[in-house]
Design a protein around this motif. Structure first.
Motif, PDB file in Angstrom:
ATOM      1  N   GLU A 224       1.033   4.134  -2.931  1.00 33.73           N
ATOM      2  CA  GLU A 224       0.801   5.537  -2.601  1.00 33.73           C
ATOM      3  C   GLU A 224       1.955   6.407  -3.093  1.00 33.73           C
ATOM      4  OE1 GLU A 224      -0.966   8.928  -1.391  1.00 33.73           O
ATOM      5  OE2 GLU A 224      -1.882   6.938  -1.412  1.00 33.73           O
TER       6      GLU A 224
ATOM      7  N   ASP B  75       0.832  -1.210   0.000  1.00 31.97           N
ATOM      8  CA  ASP B  75       0.000   0.000   0.000  1.00 31.97           C
ATOM      9  C   ASP B  75       0.867   1.261   0.000  1.00 31.97           C
ATOM     10  OD1 ASP B  75      -2.246  -1.579   0.030  1.00 31.97           O
ATOM     11  OD2 ASP B  75      -2.591  -1.365   2.192  1.00 31.97           O
TER      12      ASP B  75
ATOM     13  N   SER C 236       1.403   9.262  -5.990  1.00 35.04           N
ATOM     14  CA  SER C 236       1.608  10.666  -5.633  1.00 35.04           C
ATOM     15  C   SER C 236       2.775  11.280  -6.394  1.00 35.04           C
ATOM     16  CB  SER C 236       1.846  10.799  -4.130  1.00 35.04           C
ATOM     17  OG  SER C 236       3.089  10.217  -3.782  1.00 35.04           O
TER      18      SER C 236
END
Length: 64
Positions: free
Chosen positions: A31, A27, A35
């Motif tokens: 992310e 995860d 981003s």
């Protein structure tokens, strides 16, 4: 049904904890990719730069 041994209970607990950590790492990686954040400390180890370093070493050997 039979009762599980203490060893098996501990082993199952360890495997569950490792699975949770792997899920968290996955995860976190997703992310970071989504981003677009880039860690400058890790960027110096990119494959392209590593390839350039190995080319420079081989060219020094040939010229020397």
């Amino acid at each position: 049904m039979y009762r599980r041994s203490k060893f098996l209970e501990v082993l199952i607990d360890i495997r569950q904890e490792m699975a949770r950590e792997a899920d968290f790492d996955t995860d976190l990686f997703v992310e970071l990719v989504r981003s677009g954040r880039n860690d400058p400390a890790r960027s110096k180890y990119q494959v392209s730069e590593e390839h350039k370093v190995s080319e420079n070493k081989s060219s020094r050997r040939k010229s020397g």
